[in-house]
Design a protein around this motif. Sequence first.
Motif, mmCIF file in Angstrom:
data_model
loop_
_atom_site.group_PDB
_atom_site.id
_atom_site.type_symbol
_atom_site.label_atom_id
_atom_site.label_comp_id
_atom_site.label_asym_id
_atom_site.label_seq_id
_atom_site.Cartn_x
_atom_site.Cartn_y
_atom_site.Cartn_z
ATOM 1 N N GLU A 198 0.827 -1.191 0.000
ATOM 2 C CA GLU A 198 0.000 0.000 0.000
ATOM 3 C C GLU A 198 0.867 1.249 0.000
ATOM 4 N N HIS A 199 0.463 2.222 -0.798
ATOM 5 C CA HIS A 199 1.206 3.471 -0.877
ATOM 6 C C HIS A 199 1.121 4.190 0.463
ATOM 7 N N PRO A 200 2.236 4.735 0.969
ATOM 8 C CA PRO A 200 2.225 5.355 2.305
ATOM 9 C C PRO A 200 1.436 6.660 2.371
ATOM 10 N N VAL A 201 1.202 7.305 1.231
ATOM 11 C CA VAL A 201 0.465 8.577 1.214
ATOM 12 C C VAL A 201 -0.889 8.399 0.544
ATOM 13 N N ASP A 202 -0.880 7.946 -0.697
ATOM 14 C CA ASP A 202 -2.128 7.697 -1.434
ATOM 15 C C ASP A 202 -2.584 6.276 -1.142
ATOM 16 N N PHE A 203 -3.281 6.102 -0.012
ATOM 17 C CA PHE A 203 -3.592 4.754 0.469
ATOM 18 C C PHE A 203 -4.477 3.974 -0.495
ATOM 19 N N GLN A 205 -3.847 3.582 -3.535
ATOM 20 C CA GLN A 205 -2.957 2.963 -4.509
ATOM 21 C C GLN A 205 -2.091 1.880 -3.871
ATOM 22 N N ARG A 207 1.763 0.128 -4.633
ATOM 23 C CA ARG A 207 2.977 0.465 -5.361
ATOM 24 C C ARG A 207 3.914 -0.740 -5.396
#
Length: 310
Positions: A198-203, A205, A207
């Motif tokens: 899981e993307h650390p900022v745009d959850f 998304q 990655r």
Amino acid sequence: MARPPKLELPLRDGVAASALACPPGPWALVLDFLAERLPLVAREDWASRMARGDVLDDAGVALAPDSPYRARRRLYYWRWLEDEPEVPFASRILHLDEHLLVADKPHFLPVTPKGRYVQQTLLTRLRRETGIADLSPVHRLDRETAGLTLFSVQAASRDAYQRLFRDREVRKVYEAIAPWRDEVGARLPFDYASRLEEHPVDFMQMRTVEGAPNALTRIALVERLGTDLARYELRPHSGVKHQLRAQLCALGLPIVGDRIYPVLQPVEPQVDFSRPLQLLAREIAFVDPIDGQPRRFVTSLRLDGATAHS
């Protein structure tokens, strides 16, 4: 003192009753408690619902707006939204027996109630159509993805079907329309393995990161669609969130209509139904855990580059 078992309440327009536990607290009225604990519904709306008999206590008795609050019991209510957006595409039941329901889910329709969708969900539609209150999804598709979805009809056999997915004993085949790249096309078909987190900022998304692969997909070409697009067959051998969308994007082949990959788009105030995600759950096969017979289901939907239709 233990609370009594949950009530078995009838569906209301396809929606099952939600249960809410009442902890000790300072609320004088049930209305005070509901307005604080579930603030997405306005206090005035809760009062109107209670006046209509839409909030029950743990004996199944309707509570009036001036009902006093009492801890260590359950309340029951039926979710509905006043301004729910309508999804203008039909769902379809493909198979129904005493244990299993298989349905085609159109694009944009969530599987279960969440956020701004209650009536406009596949589960609510199917419960309303069949009257089966115990219907429950065995697996999930993203709201944006169309195709085959399996539901358990009764609780007694539910875990047996869910176990098939947990143990990766289900063969799933998807189709996607995405860009064509000669350097990728020259390798087809091939197995693509990557590690997704899981993307650390745009959850929303996922990655690709370094490390042992946790996502494996067999990618093959179905047909070229002009010079710029192609129809791909995707056979996932794992079940990581957004696996197909994230992996194709990592290959430079973001799926047509994807609002999450490669760039996360803001939530639309009004959904553009003319641009669905071109991803379809086409086939699903497994050995039935109840009778041991092979099962194979194929969607009635098709991708045409703009929408999925029957």
